[in-house]
Design a protein around this motif. Structure first.
Motif, PDB file in Angstrom:
ATOM      1  N   PHE A  59     -21.154  80.577  34.394  1.00 22.49           N
ATOM      2  CA  PHE A  59     -21.136  81.738  34.255  1.00 22.49           C
ATOM      3  C   PHE A  59     -20.612  82.941  35.073  1.00 22.49           C
ATOM      4  N   ARG A  60     -19.833  83.671  34.923  1.00 21.04           N
ATOM      5  CA  ARG A  60     -19.326  84.629  35.712  1.00 21.04           C
ATOM      6  C   ARG A  60     -19.562  86.041  35.038  1.00 21.04           C
ATOM      7  N   ASN A  61     -20.106  87.094  35.730  1.00 21.20           N
ATOM      8  CA  ASN A  61     -20.269  88.545  35.277  1.00 21.20           C
ATOM      9  C   ASN A  61     -18.785  89.217  35.482  1.00 21.20           C
ATOM     10  N   GLU A  62     -17.956  88.718  34.698  1.00 21.85           N
ATOM     11  CA  GLU A  62     -16.525  89.218  34.839  1.00 21.85           C
ATOM     12  C   GLU A  62     -16.500  90.688  34.488  1.00 21.85           C
ATOM     13  N   ILE A  63     -15.926  91.556  35.328  1.00 22.93           N
ATOM     14  CA  ILE A  63     -16.281  92.835  34.934  1.00 22.93           C
ATOM     15  C   ILE A  63     -15.154  93.471  33.732  1.00 22.93           C
ATOM     16  N   GLU A  99     -16.863  76.751  29.835  1.00 19.96           N
ATOM     17  CA  GLU A  99     -17.072  75.669  30.602  1.00 19.96           C
ATOM     18  C   GLU A  99     -16.231  74.881  31.396  1.00 19.96           C
ATOM     19  N   GLN A 100     -16.435  74.403  32.360  1.00 18.76           N
ATOM     20  CA  GLN A 100     -15.339  73.744  33.548  1.00 18.76           C
ATOM     21  C   GLN A 100     -15.618  72.394  33.526  1.00 18.76           C
ATOM     22  N   MET A 101     -14.436  71.610  33.721  1.00 20.51           N
ATOM     23  CA  MET A 101     -14.340  70.236  34.120  1.00 20.51           C
ATOM     24  C   MET A 101     -13.947  69.916  35.545  1.00 20.51           C
ATOM     25  N   LEU A 150     -10.166  83.768  25.018  1.00 15.63           N
ATOM     26  CA  LEU A 150     -10.979  82.717  25.918  1.00 15.63           C
ATOM     27  C   LEU A 150     -10.492  82.672  27.284  1.00 15.63           C
ATOM     28  N   PHE A 151      -9.402  83.404  27.621  1.00 13.49           N
ATOM     29  CA  PHE A 151      -9.013  83.076  29.060  1.00 13.49           C
ATOM     30  C   PHE A 151      -9.798  83.609  29.982  1.00 13.49           C
ATOM     31  N   ARG A 152     -10.551  84.749  29.807  1.00 14.15           N
ATOM     32  CA  ARG A 152     -11.539  85.171  31.153  1.00 14.15           C
ATOM     33  C   ARG A 152     -12.672  85.637  30.305  1.00 14.15           C
ATOM     34  N   THR A 153     -13.598  84.751  30.210  1.00 13.32           N
ATOM     35  CA  THR A 153     -15.106  85.040  29.626  1.00 13.32           C
ATOM     36  C   THR A 153     -16.140  84.920  30.652  1.00 13.32           C
ATOM     37  N   ARG A 154     -17.342  85.527  30.129  1.00 14.20           N
ATOM     38  CA  ARG A 154     -18.305  85.402  30.894  1.00 14.20           C
ATOM     39  C   ARG A 154     -19.208  84.183  30.945  1.00 14.20           C
ATOM     40  N   THR A 187     -10.100  69.210  41.637  1.00 12.13           N
ATOM     41  CA  THR A 187      -9.442  69.513  40.512  1.00 12.13           C
ATOM     42  C   THR A 187     -10.392  70.028  39.746  1.00 12.13           C
ATOM     43  N   SER A 188      -9.914  71.530  39.352  1.00 16.13           N
ATOM     44  CA  SER A 188     -11.056  72.414  38.682  1.00 16.13           C
ATOM     45  C   SER A 188     -10.256  72.887  37.576  1.00 16.13           C
ATOM     46  N   ILE A 189     -10.756  72.653  36.100  1.00 15.64           N
ATOM     47  CA  ILE A 189      -9.890  73.118  35.078  1.00 15.64           C
ATOM     48  C   ILE A 189     -10.917  73.417  34.109  1.00 15.64           C
ATOM     49  N   GLY A 190     -10.768  74.761  33.211  1.00 16.63           N
ATOM     50  CA  GLY A 190     -11.480  75.366  32.596  1.00 16.63           C
ATOM     51  C   GLY A 190     -11.250  74.837  31.096  1.00 16.63           C
ATOM     52  N   ALA A 191     -12.422  73.904  30.636  1.00 11.65           N
ATOM     53  CA  ALA A 191     -12.499  73.401  29.129  1.00 11.65           C
ATOM     54  C   ALA A 191     -11.836  74.552  28.301  1.00 11.65           C
ATOM     55  N   SER A 192     -12.723  75.790  28.323  1.00 15.53           N
ATOM     56  CA  SER A 192     -12.346  76.654  27.294  1.00 15.53           C
ATOM     57  C   SER A 192     -10.846  77.265  27.401  1.00 15.53           C
ATOM     58  N   ARG A 193     -10.583  77.489  28.781  1.00 12.45           N
ATOM     59  CA  ARG A 193      -9.379  78.049  28.993  1.00 12.45           C
ATOM     60  C   ARG A 193      -8.223  77.197  28.436  1.00 12.45           C
ATOM     61  N   SER A 194      -8.321  75.820  28.741  1.00 12.44           N
ATOM     62  CA  SER A 194      -7.157  74.907  28.194  1.00 12.44           C
ATOM     63  C   SER A 194      -7.406  74.539  26.962  1.00 12.44           C
ATOM     64  N   GLY A 249      -0.853  82.172  33.143  1.00  8.83           N
ATOM     65  CA  GLY A 249      -2.102  82.237  33.802  1.00  8.83           C
ATOM     66  C   GLY A 249      -2.719  80.969  34.441  1.00  8.83           C
ATOM     67  N   GLU A 250      -3.380  80.870  35.010  1.00  8.31           N
ATOM     68  CA  GLU A 250      -3.834  79.481  35.520  1.00  8.31           C
ATOM     69  C   GLU A 250      -4.619  78.823  34.538  1.00  8.31           C
ATOM     70  N   VAL A 251      -4.573  77.545  34.687  1.00  5.19           N
ATOM     71  CA  VAL A 251      -5.547  76.837  33.537  1.00  5.19           C
ATOM     72  C   VAL A 251      -6.454  75.737  34.568  1.00  5.19           C
ATOM     73  N   GLU A 252      -5.738  75.556  35.864  1.00  2.35           N
ATOM     74  CA  GLU A 252      -6.401  74.597  36.532  1.00  2.35           C
ATOM     75  C   GLU A 252      -6.096  74.675  38.011  1.00  2.35           C
TER      76      GLU A 252
HETATM   77  P1  ATP Z   1      -9.216  83.458  38.041  1.00  4.38           P
HETATM   78  O1  ATP Z   1      -8.299  83.741  39.023  1.00  4.38           O
HETATM   79  O2  ATP Z   1      -8.293  83.301  36.712  1.00  4.38           O
HETATM   80  O3  ATP Z   1     -10.448  84.440  37.757  1.00  4.38           O
HETATM   81  P2  ATP Z   1     -10.359  81.279  39.714  1.00  4.38           P
HETATM   82  O4  ATP Z   1      -9.117  81.244  40.531  1.00  4.38           O
HETATM   83  O5  ATP Z   1     -11.363  82.047  40.024  1.00  4.38           O
HETATM   84  O6  ATP Z   1      -9.720  81.869  38.202  1.00  4.38           O
HETATM   85  P3  ATP Z   1     -11.547  78.926  39.804  1.00  4.38           P
HETATM   86  O7  ATP Z   1     -12.750  79.371  40.449  1.00  4.38           O
HETATM   87  O8  ATP Z   1     -10.537  78.036  40.599  1.00  4.38           O
HETATM   88  O9  ATP Z   1     -10.698  80.225  38.928  1.00  4.38           O
HETATM   89  O10 ATP Z   1     -11.952  78.104  38.508  1.00  4.38           O
HETATM   90  C1  ATP Z   1     -11.155  77.021  38.023  1.00  4.38           C
HETATM   91  C2  ATP Z   1     -10.866  77.139  36.468  1.00  4.38           C
HETATM   92  O11 ATP Z   1     -12.139  77.580  35.589  1.00  4.38           O
HETATM   93  C3  ATP Z   1      -9.748  78.033  36.131  1.00  4.38           C
HETATM   94  O12 ATP Z   1      -8.659  77.278  36.485  1.00  4.38           O
HETATM   95  C4  ATP Z   1     -10.055  78.601  34.682  1.00  4.38           C
HETATM   96  O13 ATP Z   1      -9.425  77.409  33.971  1.00  4.38           O
HETATM   97  C5  ATP Z   1     -11.348  78.181  34.631  1.00  4.38           C
HETATM   98  N1  ATP Z   1     -12.230  79.689  34.761  1.00  4.38           N
HETATM   99  C6  ATP Z   1     -12.319  80.447  35.827  1.00  4.38           C
HETATM  100  N2  ATP Z   1     -12.991  81.709  35.627  1.00  4.38           N
HETATM  101  C7  ATP Z   1     -12.915  81.724  34.103  1.00  4.38           C
HETATM  102  C8  ATP Z   1     -13.482  82.547  33.047  1.00  4.38           C
HETATM  103  N3  ATP Z   1     -13.902  83.747  33.418  1.00  4.38           N
HETATM  104  N4  ATP Z   1     -13.382  82.635  31.869  1.00  4.38           N
HETATM  105  C9  ATP Z   1     -12.679  81.124  31.366  1.00  4.38           C
HETATM  106  N5  ATP Z   1     -12.456  80.207  32.177  1.00  4.38           N
HETATM  107  C10 ATP Z   1     -12.429  80.487  33.516  1.00  4.38           C
END
Ligand code: ATP
Length: 480
Positions: free
Chosen positions: A220-224, A237-239, A230-234, A344-351, A302-305
């Motif tokens: 969970f992140r309180n993204e502003i 899921e991470q893997m 689904l790219f940037r959500t609050r 290795t850190s990948i977003g399930a939702s973002r991927s 955009g970053e996925v992993e």
């Molecule tokens: P960003 O710079 O895009 O905010 P980050 O560098 O903070 O990402 P990490 O902390 O490295 O991201 O998180 C690892 C992975 O988790 C990212 O590659 C992405 O796939 C996923 N992720 C991170 N923040 C989010 C978010 N707000 N919504 C969806 N997926 C996310």
């Protein structure tokens, strides 16, 4: 992007959270097909991580001791700079405010600041490059925001506050008393659950270095500013997988994991030219090396992993904050040391979104537009459809029986409504790799037609061979 979002909603992949109440920003719900695709994606990751000797899985709780987040640095540093508009109270992340400016506005700002001619002869691309080269650093960004940017919400200029650091962790309280002693956080990453369990897993599994711990879970992140579906959500899921290695061997393992992770995407049907490496030039003080795998989304790369070489920072910090040793005893060399970590850190939702975008296609077939998701069969929510040509003469009974048999092993969809061509299109649109049609010939010789989604080729096979056909093709496709 609009087409993909609309398909996702129409066909039940993704819905807006709490939609009937107007939605909750940055939160999404996975529908019947979405949850299948998401589960398949997570399963593919989990299998690639754990069907080997050297990686163990865990599932840690979302709420953790608050000291965890002090040790990890999140309480002090997991922040984004943001400004408020004094006039209308809207809040913005400073980098997003700057990024979202139009090219025209960026030109104006460059001209205002540097009195050079950024009009006319220079291409937009050149202007954007100049802009990102020159408008960096806290001071210049603060000046631009203070003097040159109008509030996107109310249109006033000069109304922004000074930038303040805003912590992205969601805070809540354990127990009935809401005071600072009872604060806990919704985890902003899954990794810390792995670090704090390093010794538990080591002792319980009797692993030796190098070995890894893998986990899938909500973060969970309180993204502003949430944006781009689904790219940037609050809530997402991470893997994540942390691989613990002997200091000195981290560079070799870093390269190994870079290759493995890129290959994972390729094995699931992602084309190489849709992915690129981004090397972090500015590293955190504890990091030795960091690369992102970026995907070419419709709105840009955009970053996925992330693949990170993190030294012994995390384990050492937990040792310091908890007072418990996090050291590893190497029986061969009789040495005691703190392992280094490759993460290795990948977003399930973002991927999930990346795979949707990568597979989405529109093509003209016999003068008609066909929308198709070329999803890898491993990921496809439905592995096959069974379609009776008409709903009579016993074709529907045979098709139902076939569906039932196949459903013992696969997610299979039965559809008997509408013209056959339309039914094929409906399956194409959700990425079903194979459709089996029961027709009048089936009544005579017990054969059915199989139609393959990508080539649209059809062939006949015995109804008794369908199950094997499907297992063989899915196994072949998944390399299993
Ligand atoms: P960003 O710079 O895009 O905010 P980050 O560098 O903070 O990402 P990490 O902390 O490295 O991201 O998180 C690892 C992975 O988790 C990212 O590659 C992405 O796939 C996923 N992720 C991170 N923040 C989010 C978010 N707000 N919504 C969806 N997926 C996310």
């Amino acid at each position: 992007m609009d087409k993909i979002v609309s398909l996702a909603k129409r066909r039940g992949f993704v819905f807006q959270s709490s939609e009937i109440y107007g939605g909750l920003n940055g939160c999404w719900d996975y529908g019947p097909l979405g949850v299948e695709l998401l589960n398949n994606l997570k399963q593919a990751w989990w299998r690639s991580m754990t069907l080997r000797d050297d990686i163990e899985g865990i599932d840690a709780s979302i709420l953790m001791h608050p000291r965890v987040w002090e040790a990890s640095g999140h309480v002090a540093n997991f922040t984004d700079p943001m400004v408020d508009c004094k006039q209308c109270k809207a809040r913005y992340r400073t980098d997003v405010l700057i990024d979202d400016l139009s090219v025209k506005k960026k030109k104006e700002i460059l001209r205002g600041l540097y009195k050079e001619d950024f009009e006319g002869q220079q291409s937009d691309e050149k202007i954007l490059m100049e802009f990102s080269k020159r408008i960096v650093g806290d001071e210049i960004i603060a000046k631009v925001i203070r003097e040159l940017i109008v509030c996107p919400n109310c249109g006033n200029k000069g109304t922004f506050t000074e930038a303040r650091q805003f912590n992205l962790m969601f805070k809540t309280f354990v127990g009935p008393v809401e005071d600072t002693n009872n604060v806990v956080y919704l985890r902003p990453e899954t990794a810390q659950g792995i670090f704090v369990n390093f010794l538990n897993v080591l002792n319980a599994s009797r692993q030796k270095l190098p070995f890894g711990i893998a986990q899938i879970g909500k973060a969970f992140r309180n993204e502003i500013n949430t944006k781009n579906f689904l790219f940037r959500t609050r809530e997402f899921e991470q893997m994540e997988m942390q691989y613990f290695v002997k200091p000195g061997s981290e560079d070799t393992w870093f390269e190994y994991w870079r290759e493995e992770r890129l290959q994972w995407f390729l094995n699931l049907g992602m084309k190489r030219d849709m992915l690129q490496w981004h090397k972090h030039e500015k590293l955190a003080h504890y990091a030795k090396n960091a690369y992102d795998i970026e995907f070419r989304f419709p709105f840009g790369w955009g970053e996925v992993e992330g693949i990170h070489s993190r030294t012994d920072y995390d384990l050492s910090r937990h040792e310091e904050y908890s007072g418990k040793s996090m050291k590893y005893f190497d029986e061969q060399s009789k040495e005691k040391f703190t392992p280094y970590v490759i993460e290795t850190s990948i977003g399930a939702s973002r991927s999930f979104m990346a795979f949707l975008c990568a597979s989405y296609d529109e093509e003209m077939v016999e003068g008609e537009m066909r929308t198709v998701l070329h999803l890898h069969p491993t990921l496809a929510p439905m592995k096959a459809a069974v379609l009776p040509l008409v709903n009579r003469e016993g074709m529907d009974d045979i098709a139902r029986q076939l569906t039932k048999d196949l459903q013992k092993s696969f997610r299979v969809f039965y559809d008997d409504s509408g013209a056959i061509g339309r039914r094929y299109r409906r399956q194409d649109e959700i990425g079903t790799p194979y459709s089996f049609t029961v027709d009048s010939q089936t009544l005579q010789d017990r054969t059915v037609t199989v139609r393959e989604r990508d080539s649209m080729k059809q062939e006949r096979l015995s109804i008794d061979a369908v199950k094997n056909y499907l297992s063989e093709h899915l196994r072949h496709e998944t390399g299993g």
